[in-house]
Write a protein that holds these residues in place. Structure first.
Motif, short mmCIF file in Angstrom:
data_model
loop_
_atom_site.label_atom_id
_atom_site.label_comp_id
_atom_site.label_asym_id
_atom_site.label_seq_id
_atom_site.Cartn_x
_atom_site.Cartn_y
_atom_site.Cartn_z
N ARG A 66 30.34 48.43 41.03
CA ARG A 66 31.45 49.10 41.73
C ARG A 66 32.82 48.63 41.21
NH1 ARG A 66 29.66 46.26 46.97
NH2 ARG A 66 29.72 44.66 45.34
N PHE B 251 37.00 49.25 41.17
CA PHE B 251 38.14 49.90 41.84
C PHE B 251 39.35 49.80 40.92
CE2 PHE B 251 41.63 50.60 44.79
CZ PHE B 251 41.14 51.67 45.54
N TYR C 61 43.43 50.40 40.41
CA TYR C 61 44.63 50.51 41.24
C TYR C 61 45.86 50.16 40.39
CZ TYR C 61 44.22 45.42 41.31
OH TYR C 61 44.13 44.11 40.93
N LYS D 169 38.84 44.60 48.13
CA LYS D 169 38.15 44.07 46.95
C LYS D 169 36.74 43.55 47.23
CE LYS D 169 40.39 39.46 46.90
NZ LYS D 169 40.88 39.49 48.30
N TYR E 110 33.86 45.72 46.11
CA TYR E 110 33.81 46.09 44.69
C TYR E 110 33.45 44.87 43.85
CZ TYR E 110 36.21 50.05 46.73
OH TYR E 110 36.53 51.11 47.54
N ASP E 111 32.85 45.12 42.69
CA ASP E 111 32.49 44.02 41.79
C ASP E 111 33.64 43.64 40.88
OD1 ASP E 111 29.58 43.82 42.46
OD2 ASP E 111 29.66 45.92 41.89
N LEU E 112 34.46 44.62 40.57
CA LEU E 112 35.58 44.40 39.66
C LEU E 112 36.73 45.31 40.07
CD1 LEU E 112 35.70 42.63 37.05
CD2 LEU E 112 35.25 44.71 35.75
N CYS E 113 37.92 44.72 40.23
CA CYS E 113 39.10 45.53 40.55
C CYS E 113 40.08 45.39 39.38
CB CYS E 113 39.76 45.03 41.83
SG CYS E 113 38.69 45.10 43.27
N ILE E 114 40.49 46.52 38.85
CA ILE E 114 41.31 46.53 37.64
C ILE E 114 42.68 47.12 37.93
CG2 ILE E 114 41.45 47.35 35.25
CD1 ILE E 114 38.39 47.62 35.31
N ASN E 115 43.71 46.34 37.65
CA ASN E 115 45.09 46.78 37.83
C ASN E 115 45.56 47.45 36.54
OD1 ASN E 115 47.85 47.00 38.29
ND2 ASN E 115 48.00 45.00 39.29
#
Lengths: 202, 202
Positions: free
Chosen positions: B119, B121, B123, B173, B176-181
């Motif tokens: 998962r 996300f 942002y 967060k 989710y496994d990874l959140c990328i800005n």
């Protein structure tokens, strides 16, 4: 790769292990307790005391005062906290200017804001962190209840400290470039590909 | 690689572009509007109408009713919303079972919970998303004010929809496994190393 990699982390998430392995994989310096050592030398306070100041909320070290009589002590503690923070800020900026590195904790992401560090936040489910904390014996805990209390307490203090000095919300994904969930993840397995990714990213 | 990659994203963050490029880099299927097409076929509602249901908060389609007289209509709309959601759930599960893919939006991460998807996300800063939204002309906006309103509105509806069906906080967060800005990031530059990372991660 020129940017400093900063790592914020929830207690028990394995953020420190991830940081150490990442620095190894990238062949760059790793700073964690080393920053505290340097601050201690710089301020001639004990490492233990500096650690307490850094990991606690800024007000925690102030004595409960009644009336005027304690205002001198209050002022004294406040000055110590401020001087530790000041020394830490200078040391973190100096280290970042010297060579690329991985810096764990200490609000380095906010301190280095103008230098555009690559900001990672490592987190995990609460239960997983409690379990990891008990298995790893990172801190002396005698029961699950105590581990839960510790995880809560340490994160609360980290958040207070971070927010007091940075004016940013600790762990809010908007202040990080990458947030990594380590729940049920074997950290040593994900670090090599993460390092590859960062090489191109930085 | 066997896990489905799901991508939740803030409007204007480039999450869809990231998802499409990621699927290309990994040589796997990419589903976005295709899911809506399939739902429309499945339910014999128009694609446009299905899109409105999926991107709006679940209550938005209900008419404001007074007294008993509208209860039939209310019930009718509610059934349509439910049948779209049901069809979507089945289609997402079917697609995930067939072959690895990247799925953008539609609450796929929550729908596939038991299948352990990876998962992501995506942002970005609000101002960056407004700027990107205006530059890309993803939607017809005539002014910055309108773009701001649109970014706010779409995300609010996505959050409501997601939270209504998943019982999880959209963009938190922890889910989710990874959140990328993606603020100030060139998406096509970060996708190849991200794909490399995911190959090992999955």
């Amino acid at each position: 790769m020129k940017r400093t990699i900063t790592i914020g982390r929830e207690f028990g998430s394995g953020g420190r292990e991830l940081g150490r392995r990442l620095a190894e994989a990238l062949g760059i310096e790793y700073y964690d307790k080393e920053i505290i050592d340097a601050v201690a030398k710089h301020t001639s306070l004990s490492e233990d005391y500096v650690h307490k100041i850094i990991d606690r909320k800024p007000h925690a070290l102030f004595p409960i005062t009644v009336g005027q009589s304690m205002s001198y002590m209050e002022n004294y503690y406040f000055q110590q906290v401020q001087s530790v923070y000041q020394a830490q800020t200078e040391i973190i900026k100096d280290l970042a200017a010297k060579a690329p590195s991985v810096m764990v904790g200490r609000g380095a992401d906010a301190i280095l804001k103008d230098e555009n560090p690559f900001r990672i936040f490592v987190y995990a489910d609460f239960d997983y962190r409690v379990k990891r904390c008990m298995e790893r014996k990172e801190a002396p805990v005698s029961s699950e209840k105590e581990a839960k209390r510790m995880v809560n307490e340490i994160d609360k203090n980290r958040a207070k400290y971070y927010e007091f000095y940075s004016n940013q919300r600790w762990g809010d994904k908007l202040y990080y470039d990458l947030c990594i969930n380590t729940t049920d993840v074997v950290i040593k397995d994900i670090v090599p590909p993460l390092a590859e990714m960062l090489k191109a990213y930085l």
